[in-house]
Design an enzyme around this catalytic site. Sequence first.
Site, PDB file in Angstrom:
ATOM      1  N   ARG A 122       9.093  41.620 -32.336  1.00 41.36           N
ATOM      2  CA  ARG A 122      10.096  41.623 -33.609  1.00 41.36           C
ATOM      3  C   ARG A 122      11.467  40.725 -32.984  1.00 41.36           C
ATOM      4  NH1 ARG A 122      10.606  46.606 -35.901  1.00 41.36           N
ATOM      5  NH2 ARG A 122       9.129  45.684 -36.969  1.00 41.36           N
ATOM      6  N   TYR A 123      11.632  40.992 -31.884  1.00 41.63           N
ATOM      7  CA  TYR A 123      12.989  40.003 -31.280  1.00 41.63           C
ATOM      8  C   TYR A 123      12.274  38.924 -30.441  1.00 41.63           C
ATOM      9  CZ  TYR A 123      15.325  44.524 -32.511  1.00 41.63           C
ATOM     10  OH  TYR A 123      16.000  45.446 -32.924  1.00 41.63           O
ATOM     11  N   ARG A 126      11.717  39.830 -26.239  1.00 44.64           N
ATOM     12  CA  ARG A 126      11.033  41.240 -25.931  1.00 44.64           C
ATOM     13  C   ARG A 126       9.747  41.700 -26.764  1.00 44.64           C
ATOM     14  NH1 ARG A 126      15.865  41.251 -27.899  1.00 44.64           N
ATOM     15  NH2 ARG A 126      16.963  43.060 -28.984  1.00 44.64           N
ATOM     16  N   CYS A 135       0.473  61.610 -26.819  1.00 42.73           N
ATOM     17  CA  CYS A 135       1.525  62.124 -26.571  1.00 42.73           C
ATOM     18  C   CYS A 135       1.446  63.586 -25.648  1.00 42.73           C
ATOM     19  CB  CYS A 135       2.749  62.294 -27.615  1.00 42.73           C
ATOM     20  SG  CYS A 135       3.359  60.812 -28.186  1.00 42.73           S
ATOM     21  N   CYS A 139       6.260  65.726 -31.699  1.00 39.69           N
ATOM     22  CA  CYS A 139       7.399  65.972 -32.394  1.00 39.69           C
ATOM     23  C   CYS A 139       7.564  65.862 -33.811  1.00 39.69           C
ATOM     24  CB  CYS A 139       8.538  64.892 -31.593  1.00 39.69           C
ATOM     25  SG  CYS A 139       8.428  64.786 -29.872  1.00 39.69           S
ATOM     26  N   CYS A 142       8.919  62.639 -35.230  1.00 38.65           N
ATOM     27  CA  CYS A 142       8.062  61.514 -35.084  1.00 38.65           C
ATOM     28  C   CYS A 142       8.333  60.131 -35.974  1.00 38.65           C
ATOM     29  CB  CYS A 142       6.503  61.512 -34.462  1.00 38.65           C
ATOM     30  SG  CYS A 142       5.838  60.085 -33.822  1.00 38.65           S
ATOM     31  N   ARG A 144       6.502  57.460 -35.615  1.00 37.94           N
ATOM     32  CA  ARG A 144       5.246  57.169 -35.974  1.00 37.94           C
ATOM     33  C   ARG A 144       4.060  58.232 -36.556  1.00 37.94           C
ATOM     34  NH1 ARG A 144       6.233  54.128 -30.816  1.00 37.94           N
ATOM     35  NH2 ARG A 144       7.458  52.232 -31.343  1.00 37.94           N
ATOM     36  N   ASP A 303      14.476  57.695 -39.232  1.00 38.12           N
ATOM     37  CA  ASP A 303      13.771  56.856 -39.948  1.00 38.12           C
ATOM     38  C   ASP A 303      13.310  57.315 -41.352  1.00 38.12           C
ATOM     39  OD1 ASP A 303      14.135  54.575 -38.304  1.00 38.12           O
ATOM     40  OD2 ASP A 303      12.395  55.124 -37.073  1.00 38.12           O
ATOM     41  N   ASP A 340      17.511  51.551 -37.780  1.00 46.81           N
ATOM     42  CA  ASP A 340      16.426  50.650 -37.546  1.00 46.81           C
ATOM     43  C   ASP A 340      15.974  50.088 -38.942  1.00 46.81           C
ATOM     44  OD1 ASP A 340      14.703  49.200 -36.232  1.00 46.81           O
ATOM     45  OD2 ASP A 340      13.848  50.923 -35.163  1.00 46.81           O
ATOM     46  N   LYS A 347      17.006  46.914 -35.094  1.00 46.48           N
ATOM     47  CA  LYS A 347      17.936  47.712 -35.056  1.00 46.48           C
ATOM     48  C   LYS A 347      19.614  47.051 -35.398  1.00 46.48           C
ATOM     49  CE  LYS A 347      15.500  50.037 -31.274  1.00 46.48           C
ATOM     50  NZ  LYS A 347      14.671  48.943 -31.057  1.00 46.48           N
TER      51      LYS A 347
END
Length: 444
Positions: A122-123, A126, A135, A139, A142, A144, A303, A340, A347
């Site tokens: 995206r950037y 990086r 995982c 959570c 999450c 995702r 999100d 985000d 972000k």
Amino acid sequence: MVVYNRVQQHIAEKIDSEAVLKNWEDWKWHQKHIINQIQDFEHLTGIRFSESERIQINKTIQRFPLAITPYYLSLINTEEFRNDPVFRQSFPSESELIMQSCDMRDPLAEEQDSPAPQITHRYPDRVLFHVSNICAMYCRHCTRKRKVGDVESIPDKITLKQGIQYIKENSQIRDVLLSGGDPFMLSDEYLDWLLGEIQMIPHVEVVRIGTRVPVVLPYRITDDLVSMLKTHHPVWINTHFNHPRELTQSAKIALSKLADAGIPLGNQSVLLAGVNDCPRIMKRLVHLLVQNRVRPYYLYQCDLSEGLSHFRTPVGKGIEIIESLIGHTSGFAVPTYVIDSPGGGGKIPIMPNYLISWSTNKVVLRNYEGLITTYKEPDSYEPIFCDRNCDDCTLQLNLNEADEYQATGIASLLADADKTISLVPKQSERIERREEQEEDGNAA
Ligand SMILES: *Cc1c(COP(=O)(O)O)cnc(C)c1O
């Protein structure tokens, strides 16, 4: 050091009557005894749900599976579990099935910005490298969530090599972020291989690992893991603590092992309704983090992923929390509050306003106490015109040491060397008319 309390001992013995402290501190034991059935949860906590609740919870689990480590389960306050931050982050709520029109499967468009398997680019400099689809636990918040329980696998070397190849071929990538799933669900050997491969790429300067293992399965941070990580410096780690209650003795030991290995530690929290949407809780959290050598890095606005609507707060809650921290506590204890951007814009930092007004030679500011003050700007300032011809510049710069600088985005509007005067939205009727006009002109 006592890390095994009576509640934990009780839970361990219910799981396995032979269990001893050594089992409890063995992360693989926790993986083997992950809790993914309501009955097991009830048996271990003594909490009882009504028949109608069970039906609702099971419906939720079918869509978004349940998985809690015995360790994280042991942190639940069973007396007042409904408002318990640990319970809320780990146990399904029927609210997860409420879909809102703004909800999206992949709000951050991670799959659209994926030029190679397991990579999100995206950037400019990086990439996010999804090296694990597993995982330690699930959570409930999450981002995702679409993927939770989908593919329970570690991508094989052939798949990861394609991601590594992409990084090799793109020399602007200087920072590789390992994420997942949780990278620490990989074996030490596999992670060692992966870090070695990435480290061999000349243009990669740092590797970051995003993990929630110190929060939900701190025993994964073994001496062996840490000594392996040490051989791959510079490695940075971002953890994911959301509530002061998560900083247990076991978590603190895990963090100190990582910090002692010279790994800079950051923390990314998510602002969650009913969990940490309180300035007092957040202040306590950031203070505990810095005491344990973890620097609060980001506070995320929740999100727009499907199944998270009950966790979302207004943006104002985040600003209120940041307002309560800046100036009131150590600067390095204040995270950057970010949204985000839906659709994949990355972000965006959000701050209370400190700049109240300005003129040509003065700015008016306010501080955290409400004091309003002025800063007098210089009456004369000789700006150095920059056409990026560094050879003629009066500033001292060792060119070999500095990255080539090319302004993009809003920065290009500010740069002398760039003639861009406006950034134009892709869809604009006015621009379309202009283009049609030009086409007509060419045709005539
Ligand atoms: C968050 C994120 C990063 C890293 O952003 P930093 O602001 O450098 O921490 C990189 N790529 C993607 C896709 C991200 O979501």
